[in-house]
Write a protein that holds these residues in place. Sequence first.
Motif, PDB file in Angstrom:
ATOM      1  N   LEU A 293       0.826  -1.201   0.000  1.00  0.00           N
ATOM      2  CA  LEU A 293       0.000   0.000   0.000  1.00  0.00           C
ATOM      3  C   LEU A 293       0.866   1.259   0.000  1.00  0.00           C
ATOM      4  CD1 LEU A 293      -2.864   1.157   0.141  1.00  0.00           C
ATOM      5  CD2 LEU A 293      -2.694   1.055   2.640  1.00  0.00           C
ATOM      6  N   PHE A 294       1.896   1.284   0.819  1.00  0.00           N
ATOM      7  CA  PHE A 294       2.785   2.452   0.877  1.00  0.00           C
ATOM      8  C   PHE A 294       3.571   2.613  -0.424  1.00  0.00           C
ATOM      9  CE2 PHE A 294       2.171   2.245   5.531  1.00  0.00           C
ATOM     10  CZ  PHE A 294       1.936   3.584   5.784  1.00  0.00           C
ATOM     11  N   ILE A 295       3.927   1.507  -1.068  1.00  0.00           N
ATOM     12  CA  ILE A 295       4.607   1.593  -2.364  1.00  0.00           C
ATOM     13  C   ILE A 295       3.703   2.254  -3.396  1.00  0.00           C
ATOM     14  CG2 ILE A 295       5.475   0.221  -4.298  1.00  0.00           C
ATOM     15  CD1 ILE A 295       6.536  -1.797  -2.276  1.00  0.00           C
ATOM     16  N   ILE A 296       2.425   1.870  -3.411  1.00  0.00           N
ATOM     17  CA  ILE A 296       1.470   2.466  -4.352  1.00  0.00           C
ATOM     18  C   ILE A 296       1.307   3.958  -4.082  1.00  0.00           C
ATOM     19  CG2 ILE A 296      -0.956   2.489  -5.053  1.00  0.00           C
ATOM     20  CD1 ILE A 296      -1.005  -0.532  -4.518  1.00  0.00           C
ATOM     21  N   ILE A 300       2.128   7.043  -6.644  1.00  0.00           N
ATOM     22  CA  ILE A 300       1.112   8.035  -7.001  1.00  0.00           C
ATOM     23  C   ILE A 300       1.611   9.448  -6.732  1.00  0.00           C
ATOM     24  CG2 ILE A 300      -1.182   8.917  -6.395  1.00  0.00           C
ATOM     25  CD1 ILE A 300      -2.047   6.037  -5.913  1.00  0.00           C
ATOM     26  N   ARG A 301       2.339   9.615  -5.644  1.00  0.00           N
ATOM     27  CA  ARG A 301       2.865  10.934  -5.289  1.00  0.00           C
ATOM     28  C   ARG A 301       4.078  11.321  -6.126  1.00  0.00           C
ATOM     29  NH1 ARG A 301       2.846  10.753   1.380  1.00  0.00           N
ATOM     30  NH2 ARG A 301       0.579  10.945   1.661  1.00  0.00           N
ATOM     31  N   GLY A 302       4.669  10.356  -6.836  1.00  0.00           N
ATOM     32  CA  GLY A 302       5.840  10.642  -7.645  1.00  0.00           C
ATOM     33  C   GLY A 302       7.119  10.748  -6.855  1.00  0.00           C
ATOM     34  N   GLU A 303       7.137  10.179  -5.650  1.00  0.00           N
ATOM     35  CA  GLU A 303       8.333  10.233  -4.817  1.00  0.00           C
ATOM     36  C   GLU A 303       9.263   9.078  -5.156  1.00  0.00           C
ATOM     37  OE1 GLU A 303       6.838  10.232  -0.861  1.00  0.00           O
ATOM     38  OE2 GLU A 303       5.995  12.254  -0.986  1.00  0.00           O
TER      39      GLU A 303
END
Length: 416
Positions: A293-296, A300-303
Amino acid sequence: MLPVARAGPGGASALDALFTATSALCVTGLVTVDTPVYWSGFGQVVILALIQIGGFGVMTFASVVGLAVVRRLSFRSKLRAATEAKSLGLNDVRSLVLGVVRISLVVEATVAVVLTLRFALGYDIALPRAAWLGIFHAVSAFNNAGFALFSDSLTRYATDAWICLPLCAAIVIGGLGFPVIMQLRRHLRVARLWTMNTRLVLFGTGVLLLGGTVFITLVEWRNPQTLGAMAWHDKLLVGFFHSVQTRTAGFNSVDIGAMDSATWLGMNVLMFIGGGPAGTAGGIKVTTFAVLLFIIVTEIRGETAVNVFGKRLSRSVHRQAIAVSLTAVALVVGSTMVLMLVTEFTLDEVLFEVVSAFATVGLSTGITADLPPVGQLVLVPLMFIGRLGPITFASALALRERRRAYELPKERPIIG
């Protein structure tokens, strides 16, 4: 298979004995025969012993492997020269095993006393029988096994909070995992000392329990075969109880087969995720799901780096989480296909059964006993793989780290 283990004449068939032994040792709870009717008192004791050995063994094994993984990775990153010298010592293993034993016995004994008093005082059951019921269900709950000594599981106690809530407490504690329990025991009031693992398990467990309770209660609210006829507070209790069971416990207080297919799908997701690592729960584990979940969210945030609770997540953990999850999906899909080919049951029923077996949950829509022998033989290794496979696979990935002396040029395929 001994005749003394069966309540009726003769002994159990090889398949029934194998399936029950595997289900008990892998703390699953799926059954092909009615536990309180088919098995004698001796047979029930054998099942209880297998549940205790399975739960204790898996917690110990996973904790030892987890400690080895943490030490290997942490010392490699800090002092590579000390990696070979700093190994897991006998004193560490001894204290760890004793800790697992103490926690298991304390939780099981406490819940057993509460249940015994409730059975004896609330239902006028003779004290020896009440004590046996209390001990059996306490051990089954803490080890997330789901075996019950009632033909209808716990449907007769669906609205009894003194039965349901102690069982839920034992299930949640066992599902948190030994590392989390030990850390909470030492630093309960000092959250800044909690590890990322503890934070992920607690956060994920809370979110999934609440979300599961709301989802199951709302979908089944008007279902006349499940929650429809109950008072609102009883509906909440039953909804919460079944949300807890999807953490790989396996008791049921209403007919699972009468639930809406949407509820089955939601429970499949919860069962597949499971509980915390190095505990009695199955599934891919809350931490694996949280990492994905944190990877997704990061993508999404582009980090560029995955940050979790103020810490940066190791890139090797990304790969391990993806590998464990996709392997689990492959096992579930493959087993579902096989069962669809050899049975006449619907996809909803078969998928629920397969996920329950892989995640060592034990919930069923009622088709386990009606599966053909080949179908039951598919579930036997699936339960075993689901119990030990994720632990072994994840630890192998973490400990078997190879460094290349060169890097290949990068290239990106089109994704999506």
